[in-house]
Design an enzyme around this catalytic site. Sequence first.
Site, mmCIF file in Angstrom:
data_model
loop_
_atom_site.group_PDB
_atom_site.id
_atom_site.type_symbol
_atom_site.label_atom_id
_atom_site.label_comp_id
_atom_site.label_asym_id
_atom_site.label_seq_id
_atom_site.Cartn_x
_atom_site.Cartn_y
_atom_site.Cartn_z
ATOM 1 N N CYS A 34 7.597 3.861 5.741
ATOM 2 C CA CYS A 34 6.718 3.669 4.584
ATOM 3 C C CYS A 34 7.479 3.147 3.380
ATOM 4 O O CYS A 34 6.891 2.549 2.484
ATOM 5 C CB CYS A 34 6.020 4.974 4.229
ATOM 6 N N CYS A 82 -0.871 8.295 7.543
ATOM 7 C CA CYS A 82 -2.210 8.023 7.015
ATOM 8 C C CYS A 82 -3.146 7.641 8.159
ATOM 9 O O CYS A 82 -2.746 6.961 9.109
ATOM 10 C CB CYS A 82 -2.154 6.902 5.979
ATOM 11 N N CYS A 96 0.832 -1.197 0.000
ATOM 12 C CA CYS A 96 0.000 0.000 0.000
ATOM 13 C C CYS A 96 0.874 1.257 0.000
ATOM 14 O O CYS A 96 0.662 2.183 -0.786
ATOM 15 C CB CYS A 96 -0.924 -0.004 1.213
ATOM 16 N N CYS A 97 1.878 1.292 0.871
ATOM 17 C CA CYS A 97 2.792 2.434 0.918
ATOM 18 C C CYS A 97 3.544 2.597 -0.401
ATOM 19 O O CYS A 97 3.820 3.712 -0.844
ATOM 20 C CB CYS A 97 3.793 2.259 2.059
ATOM 21 N N CYS A 125 -3.531 3.920 9.485
ATOM 22 C CA CYS A 125 -2.319 3.275 10.013
ATOM 23 C C CYS A 125 -1.652 4.084 11.116
ATOM 24 O O CYS A 125 -0.479 3.862 11.434
ATOM 25 C CB CYS A 125 -1.333 3.015 8.874
#
Length: 235
Positions: free
Chosen positions: A218, A192, A111-112, A195
Amino acid sequence: MYEALIAELNHLDGPDLLAPLVSDVFCGNIALVSSFGAESAVLLHMAASIDRSLPIITLDTGKLFAETIAYRAQLTALLGLTDLRVITPQANVLQVLDGAGSLHRRDPDRCCHIRKVLPLENALTGFKAWISGRKRYHGGLRADVPTLEETGGRLKIDPLARFTGQQIEAYLDYHDLPRHPLLEKGYLSIGCAPCTVACGSADNPRAGRWSGLSKMECGIHRSPILSRNSAPPAS
């Protein structure tokens, strides 16, 4: 490539380090990358005091706190920043790899990568140097952050690397800079929304990032920015 420059300037910190690099050595070829997070006002203020037209790159992952977006607007106006570049993930990549928006739950590294690493890689194209706000006192993988290093073919500059938490607070107070609104709610490090949780301490302010996971970064600082042809890591 930058060994001589690093040797010449490595003893400098803060604006003393930024000024020659922004105004002379890399004039027109340098950008500052900011999250507009808990301590971002310090570095942004230093940069604006040197050149308000310095490109400021910030990643809007689509998962930010509303408070961060509001703070970004507040600081941009207050500091008179004239070249703010809000970078978002590629829509086609998100559609294929995270159509439901839930990738952070099952694969936060991936995702990062698609929401931060790849967009930043593209945004830095054409720049010879970039500035970040890492600090050694945050601990973990940041405990030995250099002020200057060559990475990914660029010079990476961390002018606050040797600053302490007390120095950061003193700078904010002296220049009467606004704090991120989530600080008063217990968020000492802000990423984010899905998270990040409200926790942390003076000696571990990033404890609330990816809480409960071994993940600490990240990815944009963990290794050199990848080549433009890099693809998201395999699942």
